[in-house]
Design a protein around this motif. Structure first.
Motif, PDB file in Angstrom:
ATOM      1  N   LYS A   1       0.831  -1.206   0.000  1.00  0.00           N
ATOM      2  CA  LYS A   1       0.000   0.000   0.000  1.00  0.00           C
ATOM      3  C   LYS A   1       0.871   1.265   0.000  1.00  0.00           C
ATOM      4  CE  LYS A   1      -3.799   2.168   2.592  1.00  0.00           C
ATOM      5  NZ  LYS A   1      -3.177   3.459   2.941  1.00  0.00           N
ATOM      6  N   ARG A   2       1.928   1.267   0.822  1.00  0.00           N
ATOM      7  CA  ARG A   2       2.829   2.424   0.858  1.00  0.00           C
ATOM      8  C   ARG A   2       3.550   2.607  -0.478  1.00  0.00           C
ATOM      9  NH1 ARG A   2      -0.149   2.586   4.492  1.00  0.00           N
ATOM     10  NH2 ARG A   2       0.339   2.508   6.716  1.00  0.00           N
ATOM     11  N   PHE A   3       3.884   1.487  -1.129  1.00  0.00           N
ATOM     12  CA  PHE A   3       4.533   1.577  -2.435  1.00  0.00           C
ATOM     13  C   PHE A   3       3.628   2.290  -3.440  1.00  0.00           C
ATOM     14  CE2 PHE A   3       8.532  -0.736  -3.303  1.00  0.00           C
ATOM     15  CZ  PHE A   3       8.872  -1.074  -2.015  1.00  0.00           C
TER      16      PHE A   3
ATOM     17  N   LEU B   1       5.080  -0.299 -10.462  1.00  0.00           N
ATOM     18  CA  LEU B   1       5.352   0.304  -9.161  1.00  0.00           C
ATOM     19  C   LEU B   1       6.791   0.778  -8.996  1.00  0.00           C
ATOM     20  CD1 LEU B   1       3.398  -1.994  -6.684  1.00  0.00           C
ATOM     21  CD2 LEU B   1       2.622   0.016  -7.925  1.00  0.00           C
ATOM     22  N   ILE B   2       7.711   0.212  -9.766  1.00  0.00           N
ATOM     23  CA  ILE B   2       9.110   0.619  -9.646  1.00  0.00           C
ATOM     24  C   ILE B   2       9.271   2.083 -10.047  1.00  0.00           C
ATOM     25  CG2 ILE B   2      11.422   0.296 -10.608  1.00  0.00           C
ATOM     26  CD1 ILE B   2      10.770  -2.710 -10.747  1.00  0.00           C
ATOM     27  N   LEU B   3       8.597   2.479 -11.120  1.00  0.00           N
ATOM     28  CA  LEU B   3       8.601   3.881 -11.540  1.00  0.00           C
ATOM     29  C   LEU B   3       7.152   4.384 -11.507  1.00  0.00           C
ATOM     30  CD1 LEU B   3      11.078   3.626 -14.551  1.00  0.00           C
ATOM     31  CD2 LEU B   3      11.563   4.490 -12.257  1.00  0.00           C
ATOM     32  N   PRO B   4       6.668   4.757 -10.325  1.00  0.00           N
ATOM     33  CA  PRO B   4       5.247   5.093 -10.164  1.00  0.00           C
ATOM     34  C   PRO B   4       4.846   6.365 -10.908  1.00  0.00           C
ATOM     35  CG  PRO B   4       6.475   5.720  -8.213  1.00  0.00           C
ATOM     36  CD  PRO B   4       7.429   4.973  -9.091  1.00  0.00           C
ATOM     37  N   THR B   5       3.580   6.426 -11.286  1.00  0.00           N
ATOM     38  CA  THR B   5       3.000   7.596 -11.944  1.00  0.00           C
ATOM     39  C   THR B   5       1.789   8.061 -11.142  1.00  0.00           C
ATOM     40  OG1 THR B   5       1.519   6.237 -13.292  1.00  0.00           O
ATOM     41  CG2 THR B   5       3.729   6.680 -14.182  1.00  0.00           C
ATOM     42  N   GLN B   6       1.203   9.185 -11.564  1.00  0.00           N
ATOM     43  CA  GLN B   6      -0.016   9.660 -10.909  1.00  0.00           C
ATOM     44  C   GLN B   6      -1.135   8.639 -11.056  1.00  0.00           C
ATOM     45  OE1 GLN B   6      -0.471  12.337  -8.941  1.00  0.00           O
ATOM     46  NE2 GLN B   6       1.752  12.601  -9.156  1.00  0.00           N
ATOM     47  N   GLU B   7      -1.132   7.915 -12.167  1.00  0.00           N
ATOM     48  CA  GLU B   7      -2.140   6.881 -12.397  1.00  0.00           C
ATOM     49  C   GLU B   7      -1.968   5.737 -11.395  1.00  0.00           C
ATOM     50  OE1 GLU B   7      -3.789   4.109 -16.089  1.00  0.00           O
ATOM     51  OE2 GLU B   7      -2.103   5.465 -16.387  1.00  0.00           O
ATOM     52  N   THR B   8      -0.714   5.404 -11.075  1.00  0.00           N
ATOM     53  CA  THR B   8      -0.452   4.345 -10.105  1.00  0.00           C
ATOM     54  C   THR B   8      -1.019   4.699  -8.739  1.00  0.00           C
ATOM     55  OG1 THR B   8       1.608   3.859 -11.264  1.00  0.00           O
ATOM     56  CG2 THR B   8       1.346   2.935  -9.062  1.00  0.00           C
ATOM     57  N   LYS B   9      -0.911   5.966  -8.335  1.00  0.00           N
ATOM     58  CA  LYS B   9      -1.366   6.398  -7.017  1.00  0.00           C
ATOM     59  C   LYS B   9      -2.887   6.307  -6.863  1.00  0.00           C
ATOM     60  CE  LYS B   9       2.465   9.569  -6.180  1.00  0.00           C
ATOM     61  NZ  LYS B   9       2.833  10.978  -5.897  1.00  0.00           N
ATOM     62  N   LYS B  10      -3.601   6.216  -7.978  1.00  0.00           N
ATOM     63  CA  LYS B  10      -5.057   6.143  -7.927  1.00  0.00           C
ATOM     64  C   LYS B  10      -5.566   4.714  -7.779  1.00  0.00           C
ATOM     65  CE  LYS B  10      -5.686  10.303 -10.751  1.00  0.00           C
ATOM     66  NZ  LYS B  10      -6.218  10.851 -12.018  1.00  0.00           N
ATOM     67  N   MET B  11      -4.643   3.759  -7.708  1.00  0.00           N
ATOM     68  CA  MET B  11      -5.051   2.364  -7.543  1.00  0.00           C
ATOM     69  C   MET B  11      -5.555   2.132  -6.115  1.00  0.00           C
ATOM     70  SD  MET B  11      -2.013   0.238  -9.435  1.00  0.00           S
ATOM     71  CE  MET B  11      -1.689   0.378 -11.201  1.00  0.00           C
ATOM     72  N   LYS B  12      -6.642   1.394  -5.984  1.00  0.00           N
ATOM     73  CA  LYS B  12      -7.180   1.047  -4.670  1.00  0.00           C
ATOM     74  C   LYS B  12      -7.190  -0.473  -4.521  1.00  0.00           C
ATOM     75  CE  LYS B  12     -11.306   1.259  -1.776  1.00  0.00           C
ATOM     76  NZ  LYS B  12     -12.738   1.636  -1.694  1.00  0.00           N
ATOM     77  N   ILE B  13      -6.500  -0.973  -3.506  1.00  0.00           N
ATOM     78  CA  ILE B  13      -6.426  -2.417  -3.273  1.00  0.00           C
ATOM     79  C   ILE B  13      -7.757  -2.912  -2.707  1.00  0.00           C
ATOM     80  CG2 ILE B  13      -5.284  -4.245  -1.981  1.00  0.00           C
ATOM     81  CD1 ILE B  13      -2.760  -2.552  -1.984  1.00  0.00           C
TER      82      ILE B  13
END
Length: 303
Positions: free
Chosen positions: A223-225, A272-284
């Motif tokens: 989640k922190r990643f 996740l290695i090179l995160p983007t703004q789109e990655t941050k919008k993911m909800k587990i």
């Protein structure tokens, strides 16, 4: 009053009912965000045991005007959400409002005077006292429990857990605020569910004021990643390799019900290695682990 005008009134009533659960929302359908839509869908699922798609809400509720009436089964669902048994009853009530005869001001004034003469102070006081006693009794019949992380001893975030009131024949989601949940004293069991903590059912007692739940460490790390902006991509890669199983399966649900992507460990790690703004919008939504606590399955919603 035609059916499309009645549907507009139903849309207004839906917003009012939504505010009963989320009073901080004071906007209209133009301001109704994707988060509000998901919360409305959850309310429908919990209270009506029915399913409504995000696409339907975007098409029929968020639109400023409607050229045609939606399907009756969906109208029935939202009529029940606002406290009416069906769409037919809701439409009947709205038409009845427009056909009731108007009372002249003079006649209404005389009627009010007659009613006032018949009233006594005690008659006015009784319902006030009754309501006050009722509210006081409800307050006494509830207790508030703080939910904490068993390892850090710190309160958990509302976004990380869901709490349900369990009875013999139902499971009702309880609202959390400031890491606390208000539970009826009559409740003898609750269920705590989360992708980030071990799920458990808890038998309550009158002395319980705090509940400690054990974290799934790798799930919290993941989640922190997703949420973080770490610059050292080599460190991220090394830690991801440790917490993710070699046979990892990821299902990534696309927004607006456009389908889903299936990813393996390598494909998911690269995101996740090179995160983007789109990655941050993911909800587990769901995480499963093996005996070594490595993550083997993830279900994610892309917002």
């Amino acid at each position: 009053m035609n059916e499309l005008e009645i549907f507009q009134e139903l849309k207004n009533r839906i917003l009012n009912s939504y505010r009963d659960f989320y009073p901080y929302f004071q906007g209209d359908w133009k301001n109704f965000s994707s988060k509000d839509i998901r919360q409305l869908i959850e309310l429908i699922e919990e209270n009506q045991k029915e399913t409504v798609s995000e696409k339907w809400i975007y098409t029929h509720l968020k639109s400023e005007t409607n050229e045609k009436l939606p399907r009756k089964d969906l109208l029935d669902i939202f009529s029940k959400f606002v406290g009416v048994s069906s769409w037919e009853e809701f439409a009947y009530q709205e038409r009845l409002k427009t056909t009731q005869p108007r009372v002249s001001k003079k006649s209404k004034k005389n009627t009010n005077k007659k009613k006032f003469r018949k009233r006594y102070f005690l008659v006015l006081l009784i319902p006030i006292i009754g309501f006050t006693v009722y509210e006081w009794a409800i307050h006494l019949n509830k207790k508030t429990i703080l939910i904490k992380n068993e390892i850090t001893k710190q309160p958990v975030q509302e976004s990380e857990v869901e709490v349900y009131h369990l009875t013999n024949d139902s499971k009702k989601k309880l609202k959390m605020e400031n890491s606390r949940v208000e539970i009826p004293n009559t409740s003898d069991k609750i269920s705590i569910e989360s992708p980030y903590f071990e799920e458990q059912e808890i038998q309550l007692s009158s002395t319980v004021e705090e509940i400690y739940i054990k974290p799934e460490d790798y799930a919290l790390v993941l989640k922190r990643f997703i949420e973080s902006d770490w610059d050292d991509w080599e460190v991220r890669k090394e830690k991801l390799n440790k917490i993710l199983s070699e046979d990892l399966e990821v299902i990534l649900f696309l927004k607006d019900e456009l389908g889903a992507e299936h990813l393996n460990k390598k494909e998911f790690s690269e995101k996740l290695i090179l995160p983007t703004q789109e990655t941050k919008k993911m909800k587990i939504l769901t995480i499963e682990t093996n005996a070594n606590k490595e993550i083997t399955f993830i279900r994610i919603q892309k917002s």
